[in-house]
Design a protein around this motif. Structure first.
Motif, PDB file in Angstrom:
ATOM      1  N   ASP A 284       0.861  -1.180   0.000  1.00 26.50           N
ATOM      2  CA  ASP A 284       0.000   0.000   0.000  1.00 26.50           C
ATOM      3  C   ASP A 284       0.905   1.240   0.000  1.00 26.50           C
ATOM      4  O   ASP A 284       2.104   1.152   0.309  1.00 26.50           O
ATOM      5  CB  ASP A 284      -0.895  -0.040   1.248  1.00 26.50           C
ATOM      6  CG  ASP A 284      -1.850   1.124   1.322  1.00 26.50           C
ATOM      7  OD1 ASP A 284      -2.283   1.629   0.260  1.00 26.50           O
ATOM      8  OD2 ASP A 284      -2.184   1.540   2.454  1.00 26.50           O
TER       9      ASP A 284
ATOM     10  N   ASP B  89      -0.540   5.025   0.697  1.00 28.80           N
ATOM     11  CA  ASP B  89      -0.983   6.023   1.681  1.00 28.80           C
ATOM     12  C   ASP B  89      -1.060   5.400   3.071  1.00 28.80           C
ATOM     13  O   ASP B  89      -1.734   4.399   3.282  1.00 28.80           O
ATOM     14  CB  ASP B  89      -2.342   6.601   1.272  1.00 28.80           C
ATOM     15  CG  ASP B  89      -2.233   7.446   0.006  1.00 28.80           C
ATOM     16  OD1 ASP B  89      -1.345   8.306  -0.043  1.00 28.80           O
ATOM     17  OD2 ASP B  89      -3.025   7.234  -0.926  1.00 28.80           O
TER      18      ASP B  89
ATOM     19  N   ASP C 129      -0.373  -2.903   4.850  1.00 29.75           N
ATOM     20  CA  ASP C 129      -1.422  -1.897   4.696  1.00 29.75           C
ATOM     21  C   ASP C 129      -1.732  -1.307   6.073  1.00 29.75           C
ATOM     22  O   ASP C 129      -1.579  -1.980   7.091  1.00 29.75           O
ATOM     23  CB  ASP C 129      -2.676  -2.559   4.090  1.00 29.75           C
ATOM     24  CG  ASP C 129      -3.600  -1.568   3.422  1.00 29.75           C
ATOM     25  OD1 ASP C 129      -3.715  -1.631   2.182  1.00 29.75           O
ATOM     26  OD2 ASP C 129      -4.212  -0.731   4.135  1.00 29.75           O
ATOM     27  N   ASP C 130      -2.192  -0.070   6.080  1.00 33.86           N
ATOM     28  CA  ASP C 130      -2.515   0.579   7.352  1.00 33.86           C
ATOM     29  C   ASP C 130      -3.982   0.396   7.740  1.00 33.86           C
ATOM     30  O   ASP C 130      -4.384   0.836   8.812  1.00 33.86           O
ATOM     31  CB  ASP C 130      -2.185   2.077   7.284  1.00 33.86           C
ATOM     32  CG  ASP C 130      -2.961   2.786   6.188  1.00 33.86           C
ATOM     33  OD1 ASP C 130      -2.945   2.277   5.037  1.00 33.86           O
ATOM     34  OD2 ASP C 130      -3.590   3.817   6.461  1.00 33.86           O
TER      35      ASP C 130
HETATM   36 MG   LIG Z   1      -3.406   3.002   3.128  1.00 31.73          MG
END
Ligand SMILES: [Mg+2]
Length: 164
Positions: free
Chosen positions: A12, A14, A116-117
């Protein structure tokens, strides 16, 4: 490696390569493109060689789509990478992340780590129930972004996968 298929690492952007927090000081703007994207200066270019050193094939899994290859890959010293083409979220009310189905489909019968966040235990359980090969859904802290410690953990997991 013992495993016949090379694992994938889904990346990912962002909240992962571009942290949302203000902890990383603003770098001088070196080229006009960094002017165009307010978070691009937060990219830690030193992560590029570490990503490239993982025993896996890197794949973009981000709304940046092809822009990730145009704007991020060169800054990280990465070659152009495959990009997961996400379909429209067919179940927007679900707690399952909108990327999860597409990533599992893309991975096919290959092990994968997903950085991923936004992923949650809902995604981990869904993947566990459906993906027949090892999978690591690794949550990155969005305010900090991807760190060397994160990549060390992913590298150790890839080692275990390749030796197991
Ligand atoms: Mg993200």
């Amino acid at each position: 490696m013992a495993s016949s298929v090379r694992p994938l690492v889904f990346l990912d952007v962002d909240g992962v390569l571009l942290p949302f927090g203000g902890t990383r000081p603003a770098a001088p703007i070196l080229d006009p493109a960094e002017d165009d994207h307010p978070l691009l200066h937060r990219l830690d270019r030193s992560l590029g060689p570490l990503l490239l050193g993982l025993d896996a094939d890197l794949v973009w899994a981000t709304t940046w789509m092809a822009d990730a290859n145009d704007l991020l890959a060169p800054r990280l010293g990465l070659p152009p990478l495959p990009v997961v083409d996400f379909l429209e979220d067919d179940d927007p009310g679900s707690r399952l992340h909108w990327k999860t189905r597409a990533l599992v489909a893309w991975a096919g019968d290959r092990p994968f780590a997903w950085l991923d966040d936004e992923l949650t235990d809902v995604d981990r359980e869904w993947i566990e129930a459906r993906h027949t090969r090892p999978a690591l859904a690794y949550k990155v802290v969005s305010t900090v972004g991807l760190t060397r410690a994160d990549l060390d953990a992913v590298a150790r997991w890839l080692d275990r996968v390749s030796s197991g």
